[in-house]
Scaffold this motif. Sequence first.
Motif, PDB file in Angstrom:
ATOM      1  N   THR A   1      11.639 -12.427   7.495  1.00 54.59           N
ATOM      2  CA  THR A   1      12.995 -12.976   7.536  1.00 54.59           C
ATOM      3  C   THR A   1      13.062 -14.198   8.443  1.00 54.59           C
ATOM      4  O   THR A   1      13.658 -15.222   8.075  1.00 54.59           O
ATOM      5  CB  THR A   1      13.989 -11.896   8.016  1.00 54.59           C
ATOM      6  OG1 THR A   1      13.916 -10.776   7.123  1.00 54.59           O
ATOM      7  CG2 THR A   1      15.401 -12.430   8.046  1.00 54.59           C
TER       8      THR A   1
ATOM      9  N   TYR B   1      12.030 -12.286  -0.792  1.00 52.00           N
ATOM     10  CA  TYR B   1      13.343 -12.544  -0.195  1.00 52.00           C
ATOM     11  C   TYR B   1      13.949 -13.832  -0.741  1.00 52.00           C
ATOM     12  O   TYR B   1      15.145 -13.898  -1.027  1.00 52.00           O
ATOM     13  CB  TYR B   1      13.238 -12.645   1.326  1.00 52.00           C
ATOM     14  CG  TYR B   1      12.865 -11.357   2.037  1.00 52.00           C
ATOM     15  CD1 TYR B   1      12.783 -10.140   1.377  1.00 52.00           C
ATOM     16  CD2 TYR B   1      12.585 -11.368   3.389  1.00 52.00           C
ATOM     17  CE1 TYR B   1      12.432  -8.982   2.034  1.00 52.00           C
ATOM     18  CE2 TYR B   1      12.245 -10.214   4.068  1.00 52.00           C
ATOM     19  CZ  TYR B   1      12.169  -9.022   3.380  1.00 52.00           C
ATOM     20  OH  TYR B   1      11.827  -7.875   4.060  1.00 52.00           O
TER      21      TYR B   1
ATOM     22  N   GLU C   1       9.309  -6.956   8.029  1.00 51.18           N
ATOM     23  CA  GLU C   1      10.584  -7.491   7.549  1.00 51.18           C
ATOM     24  C   GLU C   1      11.141  -8.549   8.489  1.00 51.18           C
ATOM     25  O   GLU C   1      11.639  -9.584   8.043  1.00 51.18           O
ATOM     26  CB  GLU C   1      11.601  -6.364   7.369  1.00 51.18           C
ATOM     27  CG  GLU C   1      11.322  -5.475   6.197  1.00 51.18           C
ATOM     28  CD  GLU C   1      12.276  -4.312   6.076  1.00 51.18           C
ATOM     29  OE1 GLU C   1      12.319  -3.728   4.986  1.00 51.18           O
ATOM     30  OE2 GLU C   1      12.977  -3.976   7.060  1.00 51.18           O
TER      31      GLU C   1
ATOM     32  N   THR D   1      17.302  -9.811   2.107  1.00 58.04           N
ATOM     33  CA  THR D   1      16.278  -9.612   3.126  1.00 58.04           C
ATOM     34  C   THR D   1      16.344  -8.185   3.656  1.00 58.04           C
ATOM     35  O   THR D   1      17.329  -7.483   3.467  1.00 58.04           O
ATOM     36  CB  THR D   1      16.457 -10.592   4.310  1.00 58.04           C
ATOM     37  OG1 THR D   1      17.745 -10.376   4.892  1.00 58.04           O
ATOM     38  CG2 THR D   1      16.311 -12.029   3.873  1.00 58.04           C
TER      39      THR D   1
END
Length: 145
Positions: free
Chosen positions: A41, A75, A37, A81
């Motif tokens: 991001t 995303y 993640e 996100t």
Amino acid sequence: MKRVFSNPIVALAAGLGLRLYFVLKFPANSGDTVLYEEIATNWLKHHIYGMTVSGQITPVDLRMPGYPAFLAIIYALTGRTGADARLWVMLAQIAVDLLTCLVIARLASLLVCTSEDSAPDQRVQSISLWLAALCPFTANYTAVH
């Protein structure tokens, strides 16, 4: 009854139901969810394939870029996100998994074709689609982010 089981839409609907059951009832995180993640991001927001180290985004080569790229696309499409996008990620994984079931069914039908008969076997394709769509061992992976 035979027509129902030979219809690929019914097999895919059953597979969708199984995957939604896993996603809604047993959602899970893998051990490196936070890592993926963060990479996705940072890649999306800062255009750096990296992680935050000592308050600075530092390029890393910890993981191959396939799954972080998949996350970054989700995303970008959802505008969310991290933990806020996990349900959307799992739903996208369901779609990819069901498309993969169609590929498996097509490959199975092509593999049983003989050189004299170039037409794919619809019975084999239907059976393999049902097996792929309802296999709980692979379907449960859609519920893991």
